[in-house]
Scaffold this motif. Structure first.
Motif, PDB file in Angstrom:
ATOM      1  N   GLY A 400      45.274  27.121  21.988  1.00  0.00           N
ATOM      2  CA  GLY A 400      45.536  28.450  22.907  1.00  0.00           C
ATOM      3  C   GLY A 400      46.477  27.948  23.928  1.00  0.00           C
ATOM      4  N   GLU A 401      46.703  28.902  24.925  1.00  0.00           N
ATOM      5  CA  GLU A 401      47.326  28.751  25.978  1.00  0.00           C
ATOM      6  C   GLU A 401      46.821  29.586  27.237  1.00  0.00           C
ATOM      7  OE1 GLU A 401      51.442  31.653  26.024  1.00  0.00           O
ATOM      8  OE2 GLU A 401      51.580  29.641  25.134  1.00  0.00           O
ATOM      9  N   VAL A 402      47.107  29.078  28.386  1.00  0.00           N
ATOM     10  CA  VAL A 402      46.635  29.746  29.614  1.00  0.00           C
ATOM     11  C   VAL A 402      47.551  30.992  29.690  1.00  0.00           C
ATOM     12  CG1 VAL A 402      46.300  29.738  31.988  1.00  0.00           C
ATOM     13  CG2 VAL A 402      45.931  27.670  30.570  1.00  0.00           C
ATOM     14  N   SER A 403      46.894  32.363  29.625  1.00  0.00           N
ATOM     15  CA  SER A 403      47.612  33.578  29.739  1.00  0.00           C
ATOM     16  C   SER A 403      47.407  34.048  31.254  1.00  0.00           C
ATOM     17  CB  SER A 403      47.082  34.371  28.914  1.00  0.00           C
ATOM     18  OG  SER A 403      45.713  34.956  29.113  1.00  0.00           O
ATOM     19  N   ASP A 404      46.579  33.658  32.082  1.00  0.00           N
ATOM     20  CA  ASP A 404      46.349  34.268  33.343  1.00  0.00           C
ATOM     21  C   ASP A 404      45.533  33.294  34.218  1.00  0.00           C
ATOM     22  OD1 ASP A 404      46.747  36.431  35.361  1.00  0.00           O
ATOM     23  OD2 ASP A 404      44.545  36.820  35.178  1.00  0.00           O
ATOM     24  N   VAL A 405      45.590  33.230  35.606  1.00  0.00           N
ATOM     25  CA  VAL A 405      45.019  32.512  36.306  1.00  0.00           C
ATOM     26  C   VAL A 405      44.583  33.430  37.793  1.00  0.00           C
ATOM     27  CG1 VAL A 405      44.853  30.566  37.927  1.00  0.00           C
ATOM     28  CG2 VAL A 405      46.018  30.349  36.075  1.00  0.00           C
ATOM     29  N   GLN A 406      43.541  33.699  37.597  1.00  0.00           N
ATOM     30  CA  GLN A 406      42.734  34.501  38.933  1.00  0.00           C
ATOM     31  C   GLN A 406      43.343  33.974  40.221  1.00  0.00           C
ATOM     32  OE1 GLN A 406      38.762  34.493  39.575  1.00  0.00           O
ATOM     33  NE2 GLN A 406      38.659  36.607  40.238  1.00  0.00           N
ATOM     34  N   THR A 407      43.819  35.209  40.707  1.00  0.00           N
ATOM     35  CA  THR A 407      44.845  35.218  42.157  1.00  0.00           C
ATOM     36  C   THR A 407      43.518  34.792  43.171  1.00  0.00           C
ATOM     37  OG1 THR A 407      46.578  36.306  41.330  1.00  0.00           O
ATOM     38  CG2 THR A 407      46.247  35.851  43.803  1.00  0.00           C
ATOM     39  N   LEU A 408      42.682  35.866  43.162  1.00  0.00           N
ATOM     40  CA  LEU A 408      41.698  35.590  44.361  1.00  0.00           C
ATOM     41  C   LEU A 408      40.403  35.211  43.693  1.00  0.00           C
ATOM     42  CD1 LEU A 408      42.137  39.372  45.919  1.00  0.00           C
ATOM     43  CD2 LEU A 408      42.812  37.132  46.737  1.00  0.00           C
ATOM     44  N   GLY A 409      39.770  34.062  44.450  1.00  0.00           N
ATOM     45  CA  GLY A 409      38.556  33.380  43.720  1.00  0.00           C
ATOM     46  C   GLY A 409      37.306  34.128  44.185  1.00  0.00           C
ATOM     47  N   THR A 410      36.259  33.494  43.633  1.00  0.00           N
ATOM     48  CA  THR A 410      35.105  34.024  43.743  1.00  0.00           C
ATOM     49  C   THR A 410      34.268  32.884  44.616  1.00  0.00           C
ATOM     50  OG1 THR A 410      35.156  35.381  41.651  1.00  0.00           O
ATOM     51  CG2 THR A 410      32.950  34.976  42.661  1.00  0.00           C
ATOM     52  N   VAL A 411      33.477  33.322  45.584  1.00  0.00           N
ATOM     53  CA  VAL A 411      32.684  32.497  46.283  1.00  0.00           C
ATOM     54  C   VAL A 411      31.184  32.643  45.983  1.00  0.00           C
ATOM     55  CG1 VAL A 411      32.028  31.683  48.623  1.00  0.00           C
ATOM     56  CG2 VAL A 411      34.370  32.494  48.083  1.00  0.00           C
ATOM     57  N   SER A 412      30.605  31.673  45.761  1.00  0.00           N
ATOM     58  CA  SER A 412      29.263  31.662  45.400  1.00  0.00           C
ATOM     59  C   SER A 412      28.464  30.255  45.865  1.00  0.00           C
ATOM     60  CB  SER A 412      29.102  31.760  43.775  1.00  0.00           C
ATOM     61  OG  SER A 412      27.532  31.714  43.477  1.00  0.00           O
ATOM     62  N   GLN A 413      27.648  30.634  47.015  1.00  0.00           N
ATOM     63  CA  GLN A 413      27.023  29.372  47.429  1.00  0.00           C
ATOM     64  C   GLN A 413      28.042  28.471  48.005  1.00  0.00           C
ATOM     65  OE1 GLN A 413      23.904  27.939  44.529  1.00  0.00           O
ATOM     66  NE2 GLN A 413      22.840  29.691  44.730  1.00  0.00           N
ATOM     67  N   GLY A 414      28.832  28.959  48.536  1.00  0.00           N
ATOM     68  CA  GLY A 414      29.807  28.393  49.315  1.00  0.00           C
ATOM     69  C   GLY A 414      30.729  27.410  48.320  1.00  0.00           C
ATOM     70  N   VAL A 415      30.829  27.617  47.079  1.00  0.00           N
ATOM     71  CA  VAL A 415      31.523  27.123  46.233  1.00  0.00           C
ATOM     72  C   VAL A 415      32.594  28.160  45.703  1.00  0.00           C
ATOM     73  CG1 VAL A 415      32.001  25.844  43.866  1.00  0.00           C
ATOM     74  CG2 VAL A 415      29.826  25.460  45.491  1.00  0.00           C
ATOM     75  N   VAL A 416      34.127  27.964  45.802  1.00  0.00           N
ATOM     76  CA  VAL A 416      35.021  28.755  45.176  1.00  0.00           C
ATOM     77  C   VAL A 416      35.333  28.466  43.701  1.00  0.00           C
ATOM     78  CG1 VAL A 416      37.234  29.565  45.754  1.00  0.00           C
ATOM     79  CG2 VAL A 416      35.891  28.718  47.381  1.00  0.00           C
ATOM     80  N   SER A 417      35.593  29.457  42.966  1.00  0.00           N
ATOM     81  CA  SER A 417      35.965  29.162  41.723  1.00  0.00           C
ATOM     82  C   SER A 417      36.895  30.322  41.225  1.00  0.00           C
ATOM     83  CB  SER A 417      34.636  29.436  40.585  1.00  0.00           C
ATOM     84  OG  SER A 417      33.987  30.498  40.598  1.00  0.00           O
ATOM     85  N   TYR A 418      37.744  30.042  40.235  1.00  0.00           N
ATOM     86  CA  TYR A 418      39.048  31.200  39.957  1.00  0.00           C
ATOM     87  C   TYR A 418      38.724  30.953  38.331  1.00  0.00           C
ATOM     88  CZ  TYR A 418      40.923  30.010  44.340  1.00  0.00           C
ATOM     89  OH  TYR A 418      41.119  30.163  45.843  1.00  0.00           O
ATOM     90  N   ASP A 419      38.591  32.237  37.775  1.00  0.00           N
ATOM     91  CA  ASP A 419      38.802  32.497  36.239  1.00  0.00           C
ATOM     92  C   ASP A 419      40.042  32.323  35.567  1.00  0.00           C
ATOM     93  OD1 ASP A 419      36.009  33.070  36.513  1.00  0.00           O
ATOM     94  OD2 ASP A 419      36.275  35.355  36.298  1.00  0.00           O
ATOM     95  N   VAL A 420      40.035  31.415  34.750  1.00  0.00           N
ATOM     96  CA  VAL A 420      41.390  31.414  34.091  1.00  0.00           C
ATOM     97  C   VAL A 420      41.249  31.643  32.567  1.00  0.00           C
ATOM     98  CG1 VAL A 420      42.712  29.550  32.798  1.00  0.00           C
ATOM     99  CG2 VAL A 420      41.952  29.026  35.202  1.00  0.00           C
ATOM    100  N   GLN A 421      42.170  32.956  32.112  1.00  0.00           N
ATOM    101  CA  GLN A 421      42.057  33.283  30.987  1.00  0.00           C
ATOM    102  C   GLN A 421      42.906  32.617  29.918  1.00  0.00           C
ATOM    103  OE1 GLN A 421      42.999  37.625  30.922  1.00  0.00           O
ATOM    104  NE2 GLN A 421      40.921  37.932  31.913  1.00  0.00           N
ATOM    105  N   ILE A 422      42.648  32.430  28.655  1.00  0.00           N
ATOM    106  CA  ILE A 422      43.057  31.662  27.617  1.00  0.00           C
ATOM    107  C   ILE A 422      43.216  32.456  26.347  1.00  0.00           C
ATOM    108  CG2 ILE A 422      43.064  29.466  26.221  1.00  0.00           C
ATOM    109  CD1 ILE A 422      41.378  28.316  28.468  1.00  0.00           C
ATOM    110  N   SER A 423      44.390  32.658  26.033  1.00  0.00           N
ATOM    111  CA  SER A 423      44.579  33.527  24.654  1.00  0.00           C
ATOM    112  C   SER A 423      44.596  32.425  23.432  1.00  0.00           C
ATOM    113  CB  SER A 423      45.890  34.164  24.839  1.00  0.00           C
ATOM    114  OG  SER A 423      46.964  33.306  24.851  1.00  0.00           O
TER     115      SER A 423
END
Length: 555
Positions: A400-423
């Motif tokens: 597949g390939e990366v179709s989208d990278v989340q612009t605003l991250g999500t903070v959980s217990q001080g750790v930032v993560s970003y959702d990457v969508q793959i088609s």
């Protein structure tokens, strides 16, 4: 006996000199340990695991785990209200884009469409009527007849007036200046001179306009007819003015003669009255023709406005039909895209409204959503290639390939993560929504470049270097894949410039050549794969990224 005495003397010495004896014993023990250690160390030399500089691809990969989901999911709702008269799908059905999901009672919408279509036909008929060409040729034909009639009389009248003014045989009392003076004096002569001037002007106009008339066809352009009509009017009026002056002169002379009036005087007076009537009639006819032409033109303008009005009306009726058709289509609820029906929560006979969900559709095309930490997410861009594997489907790999990278991250217990969508490039029916998926995202790649194992590159204050082996023993029997080899001469340090750092290999930009033999691991006497001078840029306290390696070289 001598030996016994020797040991007795030693024993007595020890008793007498206890401290000195203790020191001597310690010296002997330490010296013995040093001798033993030096011998054993000499037999355990350092060994080296050797590798080769080769040309190949170096890739940087970011990995993560996530879940599979449908690319899109939508609740289908009706734009109109009414009873559901038909349902065309059920759970699990595959539908194409535009497929009918349900039908709402559309009786009123059908009636509105029929009425709009009737109004459209009526507007078209009205436009067709006003588009019929207006018959303006009649007014121009009548105008030409008016011109013809005028030029039939004008030459005759002109000749008669000429005879009155200049032909002594026709009218001695007027043609002979002495007779005019005899009958009416100087005033009569003056009136005659004025009448002659007016007549000559009218005669010239007649000659010119008559020549134009004779060369103008009846079916000439409207503008030509209008111009000739205007010339005719000017000529008739000029001749009428000349006649009026002659008539004034004749009447003045007649009034001055009390007895024995010339016989032709009365005849001329009657003729002048008749000519006046004819000229007035021609003036009236020419003016009437001009009025008719202007009226025809005005009618054409009005017809043009009527056409525009009818066209606007027709366009409105067309829009009304289009609106009615759009409204009718709203009673047929369709799928916005192709996919699979996930839920149909209604039945035939239920009342539908804009707030009611009639069906839920998900796309057959699937995507993977992978949460990444902020460091890895910074390396990921849309379009990068990805290899996907699935815990539930052993051995399956999907590209597949990366179709989208989340612009605003999500903070959980001080750790930032970003959702990457793959088609997915290809779809596999074994892969279901919500399955776990592992993704290997290739964030960068260098093709056909020099590279070495990452463990071969080490750091020091001088920068990055690789240990190069110039003489590899052959046939010594001491080389093993795991245990390494013993070198007769130590390897030399070669300063290198590196590029992309991959998972297992690192790109070499300069400092090495293809085929060079290098140290990938050092095994000391204790069995630890370390060196006294430095460590690998990716191991221990010397761990580094490509950027850190570049800074170590002063770049």
């Amino acid at each position: 006996m001598k030996k016994t005495n020797f040991f007795l003397r030693i024993g007595r010495f020890i008793k007498r000199h206890k401290i000195i004896s203790l020191v001597i014993i310690l010296i002997i023990i330490v010296s013995g340990y040093w001798l033993y250690h030096s011998k054993t160390t000499a037999t355990a030399e350092t060994k080296y695991v050797i590798g080769t500089v080769r040309v190949g691809d170096v890739s940087s990969v970011v990995t993560g785990t996530g879940q599979v989901s449908a690319e899109s999911s939508v609740d289908i709702k009706s734009k109109v209200s009414g009873d559901i008269v038909a349902l065309y799908v059920k759970n699990g059905d595959e539908v194409g884009e535009g497929s009918i999901i349900a039908q709402i009672d559309s009786e009123d919408a059908l009636k509105n469409l029929r009425d709009a279509e009737i109004n459209l036909k009526s507007a078209q008929i009205s436009l067709d009527k006003v588009l019929q060409p207006a018959n303006t040729s009649t007014v121009y034909d009548d105008a030409f007849n008016t011109i013809t009639n005028a030029f039939l009389d004008l030459p005759v009248i002109s000749d008669e007036l000429y005879s009155m003014l200049y032909d002594r045989k026709h009218s001695l009392y007027l043609a002979d200046d002495q007779q005019v003076n005899f009958y009416s004096g100087k005033t009569g002569v003056s009136l005659k001179r004025g009448a002659e001037l007016e007549y000559n002007t009218a005669k010239k106009l007649l000659k010119s306009s008559l020549a134009t008339y004779r060369t103008t066809p009846r079916l000439s352009e409207p503008a030509v007819i209008e111009s000739l009509l205007g010339d005719t009017l000017v000529t008739v009026r000029a001749m009428s003015d000349a006649l009026k002056n002659i008539q004034t002169t004749v009447n003045y002379i007649s009034d001055k003669i009390d007895t024995d009036k010339p016989s032709e005087l009365g005849v001329d007076q009657s003729a002048l009255v008749s000519y006046t009537s004819k000229l007035n009639g021609h003036v009236s006819n020419v003016l009437s023709s001009q009025t008719s032409i202007e009226s025809a033109k005005t009618s054409e303008v009005n017809d043009s406005l009527d056409i525009q009005s009818q066209k606007l009306s027709l366009e409105q009726k067309k829009n009304a039909v289009s609106d009615a058709q759009d409204t009718l289509s709203d009673y047929y609820v369709r799928a916005p895209f192709g996919g699979v029906v996930a839920d149909v929560p209604v039945s035939v006979g239920d009342g539908a409204s804009s707030a009611m969900v009639l069906a839920t559709i998900i796309t057959k095309k699937q995507i993977a959503t992978i949460p990444l930490n902020e460091v890895d997410a910074a390396k990921v861009k849309t379009g990068q290639k990805v290899v996907l594997t699935f815990d539930a489907v052993s051995g399956l790999e999907v590209v597949g390939e990366v179709s989208d990278v989340q612009t605003l991250g999500t903070v959980s217990q001080g750790v930032v993560s970003y959702d990457v969508q793959i088609s997915f490039d290809t779809q596999d029916t074994r892969v279901k929504p919500s399955m776990s998926v592992s993704a290997a995202i290739t964030t960068d790649i260098r093709e056909s470049v020099l590279s070495v194992p990452t463990s071969a590159v080490k750091t020091s204050r001088g920068g990055l270097y690789v240990e190069v082996v110039d003489n590899v023993p052959k046939g010594s029997g001491t080389t093993t894949a795991v245990g390494g080899i013993i070198l007769s001469t130590p390897p030399r340090q070669q300063i290198v410039e590196v590029g992309l750092t991959g998972d297992s290999r690192i790109e070499i930009i300069s400092g090495l050549n293809e085929g060079d033999r290098i140290v990938t691991r050092t095994i000391t006497a204790s069995g630890a794969a370390t060196t006294a001078s430095a460590g690998s840029i990716l191991t221990g306290g010397n761990r580094s990224t490509t950027g850190q390696a570049a800074r170590a070289l002063g770049r």
